[in-house]
Design a protein around this motif. Sequence first.
Motif, mmCIF file in Angstrom:
data_model
loop_
_atom_site.group_PDB
_atom_site.id
_atom_site.type_symbol
_atom_site.label_atom_id
_atom_site.label_comp_id
_atom_site.label_asym_id
_atom_site.label_seq_id
_atom_site.Cartn_x
_atom_site.Cartn_y
_atom_site.Cartn_z
ATOM 1 N N SER A 1 -0.597 -1.555 16.845
ATOM 2 C CA SER A 1 -0.729 -2.164 15.653
ATOM 3 C C SER A 1 -0.224 -1.451 14.570
ATOM 4 O O SER A 1 -0.096 -0.078 14.565
ATOM 5 C CB SER A 1 -2.378 -2.474 15.541
ATOM 6 O OG SER A 1 -3.135 -1.395 15.413
ATOM 7 N N PHE A 2 0.081 -1.927 13.291
ATOM 8 C CA PHE A 2 0.169 -1.348 12.198
ATOM 9 C C PHE A 2 -0.798 -1.883 11.203
ATOM 10 O O PHE A 2 -1.374 -2.668 10.948
ATOM 11 C CB PHE A 2 1.468 -2.102 11.628
ATOM 12 C CG PHE A 2 1.973 -1.616 10.238
ATOM 13 C CD1 PHE A 2 2.665 -0.398 9.946
ATOM 14 C CD2 PHE A 2 1.996 -2.383 9.081
ATOM 15 C CE1 PHE A 2 2.764 0.089 8.560
ATOM 16 C CE2 PHE A 2 2.222 -2.144 7.847
ATOM 17 C CZ PHE A 2 2.633 -0.676 7.719
ATOM 18 N N VAL A 3 -1.468 -0.537 10.609
ATOM 19 C CA VAL A 3 -2.483 -0.694 9.503
ATOM 20 C C VAL A 3 -2.251 -0.162 8.453
ATOM 21 O O VAL A 3 -1.545 1.096 8.199
ATOM 22 C CB VAL A 3 -3.860 0.097 10.311
ATOM 23 C CG1 VAL A 3 -4.991 0.308 9.538
ATOM 24 C CG2 VAL A 3 -4.129 -0.339 11.677
ATOM 25 N N ALA A 4 -2.380 -0.882 7.307
ATOM 26 C CA ALA A 4 -1.897 -0.253 5.942
ATOM 27 C C ALA A 4 -2.560 -1.143 4.822
ATOM 28 O O ALA A 4 -3.144 -1.880 4.980
ATOM 29 C CB ALA A 4 -0.378 -0.542 5.609
ATOM 30 N N MET A 5 -2.719 -0.017 3.684
ATOM 31 C CA MET A 5 -3.200 -0.500 2.597
ATOM 32 C C MET A 5 -2.306 -0.315 1.309
ATOM 33 O O MET A 5 -1.993 0.824 1.325
ATOM 34 C CB MET A 5 -4.670 -0.102 2.213
ATOM 35 C CG MET A 5 -5.818 -0.500 3.227
ATOM 36 S SD MET A 5 -7.206 0.463 2.642
ATOM 37 C CE MET A 5 -6.809 1.859 3.788
ATOM 38 N N ASN A 6 -2.245 -1.154 0.481
ATOM 39 C CA ASN A 6 -1.503 -0.781 -0.956
ATOM 40 C C ASN A 6 -2.751 -0.802 -1.893
ATOM 41 O O ASN A 6 -3.823 -1.281 -2.138
ATOM 42 C CB ASN A 6 -0.594 -2.056 -1.323
ATOM 43 C CG ASN A 6 0.504 -1.892 -0.376
ATOM 44 O OD1 ASN A 6 1.049 -1.113 -0.216
ATOM 45 N ND2 ASN A 6 0.828 -3.215 0.112
ATOM 46 N N ASN A 7 -2.450 0.073 -2.723
ATOM 47 C CA ASN A 7 -3.401 0.471 -4.026
ATOM 48 C C ASN A 7 -2.493 0.252 -5.201
ATOM 49 O O ASN A 7 -1.669 1.007 -5.879
ATOM 50 C CB ASN A 7 -4.154 1.970 -3.954
ATOM 51 C CG ASN A 7 -4.789 2.053 -2.913
ATOM 52 O OD1 ASN A 7 -5.970 1.331 -2.860
ATOM 53 N ND2 ASN A 7 -4.531 2.985 -2.031
ATOM 54 N N THR A 8 -2.874 -0.749 -5.962
ATOM 55 C CA THR A 8 -1.958 -1.417 -7.264
ATOM 56 C C THR A 8 -0.600 -1.732 -6.921
ATOM 57 O O THR A 8 -0.233 -3.070 -6.956
ATOM 58 C CB THR A 8 -2.327 -0.317 -8.581
ATOM 59 O OG1 THR A 8 -3.709 0.047 -8.232
ATOM 60 C CG2 THR A 8 -1.632 -0.666 -9.712
#
Length: 134
Positions: A80-87
Amino acid sequence: MDCVFCSIVAGETPAEVVLETEALLAFLDRRPVFKGHVLLVPKEHHVTLPDLPAELRDPFLAAAQRLATAMVAGLGAQGSFVAMNNTVSQSVPHLHCHVVPRTKGDGLRGFFWPRRPYADGEPAAYAERLRSVL
């Protein structure tokens, strides 16, 4: 507040939910990178990871870990690919973690995320496959 994720949490906007706890909700992305792409959100409105209260950090990461495992067990992905963007690049200003099924040679490169739409009836089938292993 006009937040689509808060609307999903409140049950006002339909979504294919794959995991729900007292504080968190995970549902299929409507515009998935790959079919089975899940968004994990805190039920309370927090915009970025730095805004997430300390008591939700461990449950949030534990849920992301469970979803990453479900990509393999429920969808037959290799990982899997796990990601978060912040703003920056955060399309919805409500903290969300992308958990995307991956298979070697799937064509995903870097941070360009082409979207692959679901056919009629597919979202419910993918959500059920993930729920069954969660």
